[in-house]
Design a protein around this motif. Structure first.
Motif, PDB file in Angstrom:
ATOM      1  N   LEU A   1       0.851  -1.186   0.000  1.00 55.90           N
ATOM      2  CA  LEU A   1       0.000   0.000   0.000  1.00 55.90           C
ATOM      3  C   LEU A   1       0.895   1.246   0.000  1.00 55.90           C
ATOM      4  O   LEU A   1       1.861   1.320   0.732  1.00 55.90           O
ATOM      5  CB  LEU A   1      -0.849  -0.031   1.277  1.00 55.90           C
TER       6      LEU A   1
ATOM      7  N   LYS B   1      -3.442 -10.423  -5.676  1.00 52.36           N
ATOM      8  CA  LYS B   1      -3.848  -9.690  -4.479  1.00 52.36           C
ATOM      9  C   LYS B   1      -5.233  -9.058  -4.653  1.00 52.36           C
ATOM     10  O   LYS B   1      -6.088  -9.153  -3.775  1.00 52.36           O
ATOM     11  CB  LYS B   1      -2.820  -8.609  -4.157  1.00 52.36           C
ATOM     12  N   CYS B   2      -5.441  -8.379  -5.759  1.00 54.86           N
ATOM     13  CA  CYS B   2      -6.714  -7.672  -5.853  1.00 54.86           C
ATOM     14  C   CYS B   2      -7.666  -8.333  -6.845  1.00 54.86           C
ATOM     15  O   CYS B   2      -7.244  -8.956  -7.818  1.00 54.86           O
ATOM     16  CB  CYS B   2      -6.501  -6.189  -6.157  1.00 54.86           C
ATOM     17  N   THR B   3      -8.932  -8.187  -6.563  1.00 59.77           N
ATOM     18  CA  THR B   3      -9.961  -8.931  -7.280  1.00 59.77           C
ATOM     19  C   THR B   3     -10.016  -8.622  -8.780  1.00 59.77           C
ATOM     20  O   THR B   3     -10.009  -9.563  -9.584  1.00 59.77           O
ATOM     21  CB  THR B   3     -11.331  -8.659  -6.630  1.00 59.77           C
TER      22      THR B   3
ATOM     23  N   ARG C   1      -6.923 -10.062 -10.702  1.00 65.12           N
ATOM     24  CA  ARG C   1      -6.826 -11.514 -10.568  1.00 65.12           C
ATOM     25  C   ARG C   1      -7.893 -12.220 -11.393  1.00 65.12           C
ATOM     26  O   ARG C   1      -7.602 -13.095 -12.205  1.00 65.12           O
ATOM     27  CB  ARG C   1      -6.968 -11.890  -9.090  1.00 65.12           C
TER      28      ARG C   1
ATOM     29  N   LYS D   1      -9.374   0.361 -11.248  1.00 66.66           N
ATOM     30  CA  LYS D   1      -9.943  -0.185 -10.020  1.00 66.66           C
ATOM     31  C   LYS D   1      -9.014  -1.186  -9.347  1.00 66.66           C
ATOM     32  O   LYS D   1      -9.403  -1.855  -8.400  1.00 66.66           O
ATOM     33  CB  LYS D   1     -11.291  -0.849 -10.330  1.00 66.66           C
TER      34      LYS D   1
ATOM     35  N   PHE E   1      -5.302  -2.566  -7.534  1.00 66.11           N
ATOM     36  CA  PHE E   1      -4.426  -2.113  -6.463  1.00 66.11           C
ATOM     37  C   PHE E   1      -3.137  -1.519  -7.012  1.00 66.11           C
ATOM     38  O   PHE E   1      -2.607  -0.562  -6.464  1.00 66.11           O
ATOM     39  CB  PHE E   1      -4.109  -3.285  -5.542  1.00 66.11           C
TER      40      PHE E   1
ATOM     41  N   PRO F   1      -5.748  -1.252   6.944  1.00 63.62           N
ATOM     42  CA  PRO F   1      -6.087  -1.343   5.523  1.00 63.62           C
ATOM     43  C   PRO F   1      -5.158  -2.268   4.741  1.00 63.62           C
ATOM     44  O   PRO F   1      -4.002  -2.438   5.092  1.00 63.62           O
ATOM     45  CB  PRO F   1      -5.922   0.101   5.039  1.00 63.62           C
ATOM     46  N   LEU F   2      -5.707  -2.863   3.710  1.00 56.23           N
ATOM     47  CA  LEU F   2      -4.921  -3.711   2.811  1.00 56.23           C
ATOM     48  C   LEU F   2      -5.164  -3.310   1.360  1.00 56.23           C
ATOM     49  O   LEU F   2      -4.250  -3.241   0.556  1.00 56.23           O
ATOM     50  CB  LEU F   2      -5.286  -5.184   3.020  1.00 56.23           C
ATOM     51  N   GLY F   3      -6.435  -3.056   1.046  1.00 54.75           N
ATOM     52  CA  GLY F   3      -6.740  -2.601  -0.314  1.00 54.75           C
ATOM     53  C   GLY F   3      -6.834  -3.708  -1.335  1.00 54.75           C
ATOM     54  O   GLY F   3      -6.703  -3.453  -2.529  1.00 54.75           O
ATOM     55  N   ALA F   4      -7.069  -4.938  -0.903  1.00 50.93           N
ATOM     56  CA  ALA F   4      -7.002  -6.051  -1.848  1.00 50.93           C
ATOM     57  C   ALA F   4      -8.314  -6.320  -2.583  1.00 50.93           C
ATOM     58  O   ALA F   4      -8.313  -6.559  -3.777  1.00 50.93           O
ATOM     59  CB  ALA F   4      -6.544  -7.312  -1.127  1.00 50.93           C
ATOM     60  N   CYS F   5      -9.422  -6.303  -1.876  1.00 49.70           N
ATOM     61  CA  CYS F   5     -10.635  -6.841  -2.490  1.00 49.70           C
ATOM     62  C   CYS F   5     -11.306  -5.848  -3.437  1.00 49.70           C
ATOM     63  O   CYS F   5     -12.002  -6.241  -4.344  1.00 49.70           O
ATOM     64  CB  CYS F   5     -11.610  -7.298  -1.410  1.00 49.70           C
ATOM     65  N   ARG F   6     -11.128  -4.574  -3.218  1.00 47.48           N
ATOM     66  CA  ARG F   6     -11.699  -3.484  -4.034  1.00 47.48           C
ATOM     67  C   ARG F   6     -13.220  -3.403  -3.903  1.00 47.48           C
ATOM     68  O   ARG F   6     -13.887  -2.833  -4.752  1.00 47.48           O
ATOM     69  CB  ARG F   6     -11.310  -3.610  -5.514  1.00 47.48           C
TER      70      ARG F   6
ATOM     71  N   THR G   1      -8.715   2.370   2.245  1.00 48.21           N
ATOM     72  CA  THR G   1      -7.304   2.767   2.249  1.00 48.21           C
ATOM     73  C   THR G   1      -7.151   4.269   2.130  1.00 48.21           C
ATOM     74  O   THR G   1      -6.042   4.775   2.175  1.00 48.21           O
ATOM     75  CB  THR G   1      -6.533   2.132   1.072  1.00 48.21           C
TER      76      THR G   1
ATOM     77  N   VAL H   1     -16.851  -5.751  -9.174  1.00 52.94           N
ATOM     78  CA  VAL H   1     -16.034  -6.513  -8.226  1.00 52.94           C
ATOM     79  C   VAL H   1     -16.770  -7.792  -7.815  1.00 52.94           C
ATOM     80  O   VAL H   1     -16.185  -8.881  -7.757  1.00 52.94           O
ATOM     81  CB  VAL H   1     -15.683  -5.656  -6.992  1.00 52.94           C
TER      82      VAL H   1
ATOM     83  N   VAL I   1     -12.329 -15.652  -1.010  1.00 48.17           N
ATOM     84  CA  VAL I   1     -12.268 -14.443  -1.838  1.00 48.17           C
ATOM     85  C   VAL I   1     -10.906 -13.751  -1.691  1.00 48.17           C
ATOM     86  O   VAL I   1     -10.724 -12.626  -2.148  1.00 48.17           O
ATOM     87  CB  VAL I   1     -13.412 -13.455  -1.512  1.00 48.17           C
ATOM     88  N   LEU I   2      -9.970 -14.432  -1.058  1.00 51.66           N
ATOM     89  CA  LEU I   2      -8.590 -13.950  -0.936  1.00 51.66           C
ATOM     90  C   LEU I   2      -8.490 -12.563  -0.296  1.00 51.66           C
ATOM     91  O   LEU I   2      -7.691 -11.727  -0.709  1.00 51.66           O
ATOM     92  CB  LEU I   2      -7.907 -13.975  -2.311  1.00 51.66           C
TER      93      LEU I   2
ATOM     94  N   GLN J   1      -7.447 -12.138   2.626  1.00 48.11           N
ATOM     95  CA  GLN J   1      -6.245 -12.205   3.475  1.00 48.11           C
ATOM     96  C   GLN J   1      -6.481 -11.891   4.942  1.00 48.11           C
ATOM     97  O   GLN J   1      -5.526 -11.781   5.716  1.00 48.11           O
ATOM     98  CB  GLN J   1      -5.125 -11.280   2.953  1.00 48.11           C
TER      99      GLN J   1
END
Ligand code: FMN
Ligand code: SF4
Ligand code: SF4
Ligand code: SF4
Ligand code: FES
Lengths: 430, 772
Positions: A190, A344-346, A349, A385, A387, B41-46, B63, B86, B148-149, B151
């Motif tokens: 991040l 990592k991000c949807t 991926r 959209k 990461f 925060p991680l910011g992965a799933c959006r 984030t 998403v 859904v990863l 994390q």
């Protein structure tokens, strides 16, 4: 075409990867000059004045980046990005394999300039020979007293280690690179904080590309004015372009920035094969949009290429001629991103996975009209959209191809086959 | 403070607040998967995309920190399309498992898809296949296809707990959550990932396919397994508790549980659960047993008059039940001999008793004799949380073993348990030699020497005084600590808080009900039994031989009493001495108040019927009263009378009137083994079939060096202990926290051998023992 080389000096001087040969051709003189004649801050100014911009893709001014390091007494790091994995880009590879000492000299000078006590070269996992060359050259530099404690009696000390990645494109992204270097999974971090503030092991860190750093000894030797005498005011200096695809002489070419794209392709790379026409060019590595032949006179500098609708990126110039199926080419490139998405991000991926499936279906004549809209909608759901920039990078070629060559996609759907007669590789994954 | 506008409403929040949290303040729900306030925060799933005016793209609300004047939209076309996109992405490789998924009905993927998702999928290709229902360990399953990863699980274990037993493997769509080297995750906090997982990817193995939201009930309750009393939810179905979940309390508690609490709920219907009455070697009906016991009480009273019956409370009863018993004892059984079983001698006045807020504020914590990780596991997580926010946290351990650990690093002062109070006193005296309170404290022990340098004492003393907010966790072993703590709190200028880690779990509740919590009270009561002053002993949940440290006194009392009545959940070690065993309802079967180690009151819910003939304390009391021909009338006592909100009101601290410390007896000669004890939540006397795979019989611990000498491997082994009373085979394993020539055993262990360790002379390999 005979030319003088400043970065790919191996082209002129055989065995310059050997310390003795490098030294006998002025090697490590720039280092001595830097240590003797410059204070660190003066070197930062020199690089600022030269206008050198990062060659890793984003083109960020290098001197300015060095200036971001906070002055808070924490231990600093310099990390050199040699993860070069962008399809179509192979310039760093030639440097580390053939002219490693110039990179190392650049690292030592840059460490001195940024007051880094520890430096790393993060080397792409697949570059076995390159890593061996680097390791050997680093050992030679230690033996010669250019690395380690009190270099050349200057009081300046820096250690340099070569770290081999495990083979992941995403580890070229600087924060994923730092994660990987720390021994963790190569996922981007991040931001903020940016590496300058909290990078390797949380310390202030400069991350620069191999080519960027290789410019530094030349700038110290020949001066900022020499550098700005080439290219444009905003994009001065030299750049190595890796030309690939349907050209007569695919190779690395070291040329001044702002050289027209046509000159690079026709004069340097020998143009497309006889009887062929250029269909499109990817000017800056696989992540940037296509340019059509009407943009061949675009000068290759950061601003002009952007204005033409693409990006200079890493300088990997991929030439597609009229025999290339654009759907197939797009499918191959998108698949690269699907394989390299860190997960990592949807959107990146799942989206790159889905787009590849749809593209391969279309390529094999199994697509529908609806697929084309779906594809553009998936792209829209990925775009902006994700990461990190990799997700967007997967869209550059696709979106421009759909814009310029939608008829070709439609023909695949209509005719249930490739209208170019391209062989249908069995690439569907399941 | 930052002012911003979200969906047209203004809100003011502290700097650094993320948009999603600011929105939550306004009651605006921004969907999230990867974000969790405890993890950051991680910011992965959006999933949390929102629109911020003047920003070119949608941003992730989890984030993006708020800025002054920011204008945020959590609705609108762009946001809706972003969310839809998403969710569609998350669903393309998600299996169609909802009809058979344990999380169905309580799943965020279902909820968000219903609320924000696309009505129809466009994905036509085959889905990626991954592992289904693979083990994380014996208690937690993972369905990688449903993941859904986000994390959360990986980050919780790695960053929050500091035991990185879960990790991501593979890349891109092939990424999966798995365990290190595919070996079972051994952390005692793994169960939390089930609660954290927003989807049905991490599942409770014992709950697997046991219930769906529409055929279960969830009861808000607390965990009975240790003095933390974690807030939790009990899931019940057909009169069985079939699951425990954490219950977050806003602004106070994240709702973590340890695996002991999360999975140890099955003691209520364990095969050993006592469901029948048993009177003088014969099974009988509860009604008959009640009559028999009433008759014995009457007989005892007739024969010996008032004060001839003694009651000892233990177990997991509610404060209200404790009050009932006390009133019954006084009003009906005409006795004031009522105490609670204690396994350590210390007592902490309420005035010194801190709350978990004192952990959250601490700049220094001291573990006195206790390793919170083992005794009060979730306090360890609270400490980790503090460490995370305040990395300079000073952690110190004072006791006969190492009490800090890799995940809670600090400085250990290795001090024999009987010297702990003296160590504190001398440390204080080294910095405040002229303070009269401190002088009084050390008057009797001035020339008593400790195996610590003066420099160490001074450093420790200075730390005691310098801490801005000092929080101590105390195991109650060294009873003089109470005196020291009260002086410490008095001489310090800044807040000093103590959290007692000893039991019984609801001892404060019992105390509020009027039962004397002092060790001396129960000791005195048992002495009276032994001396023939009390003739009948009623043990309400107390198991003297397991819990009371003066085993000889306990045994003599049990032998001497005319009648021993014991109301229990599972068979006690006292069994051979018991005349009537009564099956009693326990936690989960009776509603009532529990007071935890903070002095905080919580309601334990009654979710299920007591099994068999087990009946609530109230039934026994009311029936006995009737059999005594007395009308039972409830009084107006209310434990909340003494509370402000949900915490007990602290009286002003008064320095102990008698400030003298006991001088420990002379040390045993070198070479003799020291036996030390500590609370370990795993060995708290309540059996669990679910947790059996996690159990070890090698509960004793010795130093790695001793273990090596005795050829005991990491997993443990048997050694023969020569004691002053004979020889006993014991089960031990190495533990680097234990010093040489020291044997650690869990306090209140159900292992019989743990009760026979008077004066350990040597440990030897079983085959070396000379045959008699
Ligand atoms: C997906 C991705 C891959 C990247 N790969 C590389 C790479 O292989 N080499 C590189 O120098 N920079 C790469 N970059 C750029 C780096 O993040 C970083 O900007 C660069 O190393 C900075 O060096 P420079 O300022 O000298 O260009 C990549 C960026 C992204 C987003
Ligand atoms: S866009 Fe997301 S999934 Fe793709 S490489 Fe970056 S962080 Fe990983
Ligand atoms: S298993 Fe659950 S908590 Fe863990 S990453 Fe997957 S969805 Fe998130
Ligand atoms: S810490 Fe104690 S109260 Fe909390 S879950 Fe574990 S055993 Fe139960
Ligand atoms: S909740 Fe914001 S990115 Fe996952």
């Amino acid at each position: 075409m005979s030319q003088k080389y400043y970065l790919l000096r191996n082209r002129e001087i055989p065995n310059i990867d050997q310390m003795a040969v490098y030294q006998s051709h002025g090697g490590y003189e720039a280092l001595k000059k830097a240590l003797n004649e410059y204070k660190p801050e003066e070197l930062v100014d020199l690089v600022k004045k030269s206008g050198l911009r990062g060659r890793g893709g984003a083109g960020f001014p290098t001197g300015m980046k060095w200036g971001f390091l906070p002055n808070d007494g924490r231990k600093r790091y310099l990390v050199v990005n040699s993860d070069e994995a962008e399809p179509g880009t192979y310039k760093d590879r030639e440097i580390i394999e053939q002219n490693p000492h110039q990179l190392i000299e650049g690292i030592i000078i840059s460490s001195y300039a940024t007051k880094a006590r520890e430096a790393y070269i993060y080397c792409r996992g697949e570059f076995l020979f390159g890593a061996e060359q680097l390791q050997r050259a680093v050992a030679e530099a230690y033996a010669a007293g250019y690395l380690g404690e009190n270099i050349l009696g200057s009081g300046f000390s820096v250690d340099l280690k070569v770290y081999r990645g495990a083979g992941a494109y995403i580890c070229g992204e600087e924060s994923a690179l730092l994660e990987s270097l720390e021994g963790r999974r190569g996922n981007p971090r991040l931001k903020p904080p940016f590496p300058a503030v909290a990078g390797l092991y949380g310390g202030p860190t400069v991350v620069n590309n191999v080519e960027t750093i290789t410019n530094v000894p030349a700038i110290v030797t020949y001066g900022a004015d020499w550098y700005t005498s080439m290219g444009t005011a905003k994009s001065p200096g030299l750049k190595i372009f890796s030309v690939s695809g349907r050209v007569v002489r695919p190779d690395n070419y070291e040329i001044p920035l702002a050289t027209p794209l046509r000159t690079l392709i026709d004069d340097y790379a020998g143009g497309v094969l006889p009887g062929r026409r250029i269909k499109a060019v990817i000017p800056g590595g696989s992540s940037v949009p296509l340019l059509l032949p009407d943009k061949l006179d675009t000068p290759l500098d950061y601003e002009s290429v952007l204005q033409a609708g693409s990006m200079l990126g890493s300088g990997g110039c991929i030439v597609l001629d009229d025999s290339v199926c654009i759907v197939g080419a797009t499918a191959r490139l998108v698949k690269f991103y699907r394989e390299e998405s860190c997960g990592k991000c949807t959107p990146c991926r799942e989206g790159t996975y889905w787009m590849t499936d749809v593209l391969e279906r279309i390529e094999h004549g199994l697509g529908t009209e609806e697929d084309l809209d779906t594809l553009m909608d998936i792209a829209d759901n990925i775009g902006g959209k994700c990461f990190c920039p990799l997700g967007d990078a997967s869209l550059g070629v696709l979106v421009s191809a759909m814009k310029f060559f939608r008829d070709e996609f439609e023909a695949h759907v209509r005719e249930h086959a490739c209208p170019m007669g391209a062989k249908l590789y069995d690439t569907v994954n399941h | 403070m930052i002012r911003l506008t979200i969906d047209g409403q203004e809100v003011t929040v502290p700097e650094g607040t993320m948009i999603v949290d600011a929105a939550a303040r306004l009651g605006i729900d921004v969907p999230v998967y990867c974000y969790h306030q405890a993890l950051g925060p991680l910011g992965a799933c959006r999933m949390c995309l929102v629109q911020v005016e003047k920003m070119p793209k949608l941003v992730t609300g989890c984030t993006t920190a708020v800025t002054e004047g920011m204008v945020v939209h959590t609705q609108g076309e762009a946001v809706e399309k972003g969310r839809k996109g998403v969710l569609e992405f998350l669903l393309i490789n998600h299996p169609l498992d909802c009809p058979v998924c344990d999380k169905g009905g309580e799943c965020y993927l279902q909820d968000y898809t219903f609320e924000y998702g696309p009505g129809r999928g466009r994905f036509q290709e085959p889905k990626i296949q991954k592992v289904k229902n693979g083990p994380i360990n014996d208690l937690v399953l993972i369905d990688q296809e449903r993941c859904v990863l986000c994390q959360r699980c990986v980050r919780f274990m790695g960053e929050y707990v500091g035991e990185p037993h879960l990790l991501l493997e593979g890349r891109g769509v092939e990424t999966v959550v798995t365990t290190v080297e595919h070996q079972p995750a051994t952390s005692q906090f793994t169960g939390n990932v089930i609660d954290l997982c927003p989807v049905g990817a991490l599942l409770s193995a014992p709950y697997y396919h046991k219930g769906r939201p529409w055929n279960i009930e969830r009861h808000s309750t607390i965990c009975p397994h240790c003095p933390v009393g974690c807030s939790s939810l009990a899931t019940t179905r057909e009169s069985h508790i079939i699951r425990m979940e954490g219950r977050p309390v806003p602004d106070r508690d994240w709702g973590w549980l340890c695996d002991r609490g999360r999975f140890g709920y099955d003691f209520g219907y364990h095969p050993e659960r006592i469901t029948d009455s048993w009177v003088q070697q014969k099974t009988t009906s509860a009604a008959q047993a009640t009559r028999d016991v009433a008759e014995w009480m009457q007989r005892t009273l007739t024969q010996y008059g008032s004060g001839s019956i003694g009651f000892v409370l233990g177990g997991h009863f509610t404060a209200e039940e404790a009050h009932l018993l006390r009133r019954f004892a006084h009003d009906v059984a005409h006795t004031d001999h009522i105490a609670m079983v204690r396994d350590v001698k210390g007592y902490l006045p309420l005035s010194l008793n801190g709350t978990f807020e004192d952990v959250a504020q601490a700049d220094a914590v001291i573990f006195v004799g206790v390793d919170p990780y083992e005794a009060v596991p979730v306090v360890h997580l609270k400490l980790r949380d503090r460490l995370h926010h305040f990395p300079q946290l000073q952690v110190m351990g004072v006791g006969p073993r190492r009490l800090t650990r890799e995940t809670m690093p600090g400085q250990d002062y290795l001090i024999d348990a009987e010297d702990e109070a003296i160590f504190f006193a001398k440390a204080l005296a080294s910095r405040l030699p002229n303070d009269s309170r401190v002088q009084a404290l050390i008057a009797s022990i001035q020339d008593y020497s400790l195996p610590v340098s003066d420099a160490d004492l001074e450093v420790f003393g200075q730390k005691l005084l310098d801490a801005q907010h000092l929080t101590l966790l105390w195991d109650g072993e060294n009873s003089d600590m109470a005196t020291v703590l009260s002086v410490l709190a008095d001489v310090r200028e800044n807040p000093t808080a103590v959290l007692p880690t000893f039991g019984p779990v609801n001892w404060r509740g019992y105390e509020q009900a009027g039962i004397d919590p002092q060790y001396a009270a129960v000791e005195d009561l048992l002495t009276k039994v032994r001396n023939g002053d009390i003739h009948m002993l009623v043990l309400w949940g107390a198991d003297l031989l397991r819990e009371f440290p003066d085993r000889k006194l306990a045994q003599q009392a049990l032998e001497k009493a005319d009648y021993v009545v014991s109301a229990q959940v599972v068979p006690p070690l006292d069994m051979p001495y018991i005349d009537a065993l009564l099956p009693v309802a326990t936690w989960g079967e009776v509603e009532g108040t529990y007071v935890n180690m903070e002095g905080r009151l919580s309601i334990g819910a009654a979710g299920v019927q007591p099994p068999g003939q087990a009946r609530p304390t109230r039934s026994y009391v009311v029936n006995w009263a009737r059999l005594f021909r007395q009308e039972w009338q409830d009084d107006a006592w209310d434990v909340f009378d003494n509370a402000e909100g949900d915490v007990l009101i602290r009286a002003d601290a008064a320095v102990a009137s008698e400030i003298t410390l006991t001088r420990p007896a002379t040390k045993p000669a070198d070479g003799v083994w020291t036996v030390i004890q500590g609370a370990w939540v795993v060995e708290n006397g309540l059996p669990s079939e679910i947790l059996e795979p996690r159990e070890t019989e090698f509960v004793g611990r010795i130093s790695p060096d001793d273990a090596a000498r005795l050829q005991i491997g990491a997993e443990g082994g048997y050694v023969q202990a020569q004691t002053s009373e004979g020889s006993v085979l014991i089960a031990v394993r190495p533990d680097p926290a234990i010093m040489e020539h020291t044997l650690w055993i869990p306090r209140g262990s159900r292992h019989d051998w743990a009760q026979h360790l008077e004066g350990v002379l040597t440990l030897m390999r079983p085959e070396e023992v000379p045959s008699v």
